[in-house]
Write an enzyme that holds these catalytic residues in place. Structure first.
Site, PDB file in Angstrom:
ATOM      1  CG  ASP A   1      -3.390   9.355  14.033  1.00 22.71           C
ATOM      2  OD1 ASP A   1      -2.506   9.749  14.816  1.00 22.71           O
ATOM      3  OD2 ASP A   1      -4.613   9.560  14.197  1.00 22.71           O
TER       4      ASP A   1
ATOM      5  CG  HIS B   1      -6.631   5.229 -11.971  1.00 21.55           C
ATOM      6  ND1 HIS B   1      -7.055   4.721 -13.178  1.00 21.55           N
ATOM      7  CD2 HIS B   1      -5.392   4.706 -11.758  1.00 21.55           C
ATOM      8  CE1 HIS B   1      -6.123   3.917 -13.676  1.00 21.55           C
ATOM      9  NE2 HIS B   1      -5.111   3.881 -12.823  1.00 21.55           N
TER      10      HIS B   1
ATOM     11  CG  HIS C   1      -3.389   0.735  -9.141  1.00 21.53           C
ATOM     12  ND1 HIS C   1      -2.898   2.006  -8.944  1.00 21.53           N
ATOM     13  CD2 HIS C   1      -3.736   0.664 -10.453  1.00 21.53           C
ATOM     14  CE1 HIS C   1      -2.947   2.659 -10.084  1.00 21.53           C
ATOM     15  NE2 HIS C   1      -3.455   1.886 -11.017  1.00 21.53           N
TER      16      HIS C   1
ATOM     17  CG  HIS D   1      -0.617   5.345 -12.910  1.00 17.22           C
ATOM     18  ND1 HIS D   1       0.135   4.246 -13.208  1.00 17.22           N
ATOM     19  CD2 HIS D   1      -1.892   4.902 -12.845  1.00 17.22           C
ATOM     20  CE1 HIS D   1      -0.647   3.199 -13.341  1.00 17.22           C
ATOM     21  NE2 HIS D   1      -1.885   3.564 -13.122  1.00 17.22           N
TER      22      HIS D   1
ATOM     23  CE1 TYR E   1      -7.606   1.929  16.585  1.00 15.78           C
ATOM     24  CE2 TYR E   1      -6.026   3.700  16.929  1.00 15.78           C
ATOM     25  CZ  TYR E   1      -7.300   3.201  17.054  1.00 15.78           C
ATOM     26  OH  TYR E   1      -8.273   3.946  17.655  1.00 15.78           O
TER      27      TYR E   1
HETATM   28 ZN   LIG Z   1      -3.621   2.439 -12.956  1.00 16.40          ZN
END
Ligand SMILES: [Zn+2]
Length: 231
Positions: free
Chosen positions: A135, A112, A110, A175, A229
């Site tokens: 891709d 930002h 995660h 977010h 890949y």
């Molecule tokens: Zn966050």
């Protein structure tokens, strides 16, 4: 923001389990700073513990320069810390929800990161106008719903949005970026590539309207890349 556990946090005993995996995940966080995906203590990497109903995730409020294996906490799949001195990331419930509902996911990230989060703030998917996007993402990078921290709504939004896409990345509205992968490193790569294409497509739009890639070409690029890949 302190790197130590606040007094209100329930006491935990550091037993030092899963140390090699915690070192690996701590080290992967260096990619987030190297590619300018995070600021201060935001952002996190997690990885499922093979063969156990556990995962490891960055501790809450741990600064990147101070991140060692001890800054990575072991959690059960309900998001409860089971080993470590740090309270787990405030995004732990979202990671736990994804691990509970998507058994094929082994790693999550995660961030930002600024360009991708700018798209998220507009709730606008990133269109697939680059062969590198075909891709890696097999199409546009989708937008998930607005969700508040503190219950299952972020995790549920990620799982529901991933169900309708080949993309390993979701832009959660207002977010930021959540990515998944068959390993923590694969999820890190997806987070790096998400920011890269968010930036390039943004720049392209300053020049005019980027041209779409025909769906058949997107499909063939994606199939070839995933075969070569191996995702
Ligand atoms: Zn966050």
């Amino acid at each position: 923001m302190s790197a130590t556990v606040p007094a209100s946090t329930p006491a935990r005993t550091e037993r030092g389990t899963h140390r090699a995996q915690r070192e690996h995940v701590a080290a992967l966080h260096a990619y987030l700073t190297r590619y300018d995906l995070v600021t201060w203590t935001s952002g996190n990497v997690s990885e499922r513990v093979p063969g156990e109903d556990l995962f490891v995730i960055k501790g809450s409020g741990v600064e990147y320069d101070e991140l060692t294996w001890e800054g990575v906490t072991v959690c059960d799949l309900d998001g409860n810390a089971v080993d470590g001195v740090k309270k787990p990331s405030s995004d732990t419930d979202a990671h736990a929800y994804v691990y509970r509902h998507l058994p094929e996911v082994t790693g999550q990230v995660h961030t930002h990161s600024p360009y991708a989060t700018a798209w998220a703030a507009r709730a606008e998917e990133i269109p697939c106008v680059l062969t590198a996007m075909a891709d890696e993402f097999g199409g546009p990078i989708p937008v998930g719903p607005f969700a508040l921290i503190g219950d299952d709504s972020i995790g549920r939004g990620i799982v529901e949005t991933l169900a309708g896409t080949r993309s390993p990345a979701v832009l959660m509205r207002n977010h930021g970026v959540f990515t998944v992968g068959p390993s923590a490193k694969a999820a890190v790569k997806a987070a790096v590539m998400t920011e890269d294409v968010a930036r390039t497509v943004h720049l392209s739009r300053q020049l005019g309207d980027p041209l779409p890639i025909a769906q058949a070409d997107v499909d063939s690029l994606y199939a070839r890349y995933q075969n070569v890949y191996g995702q």
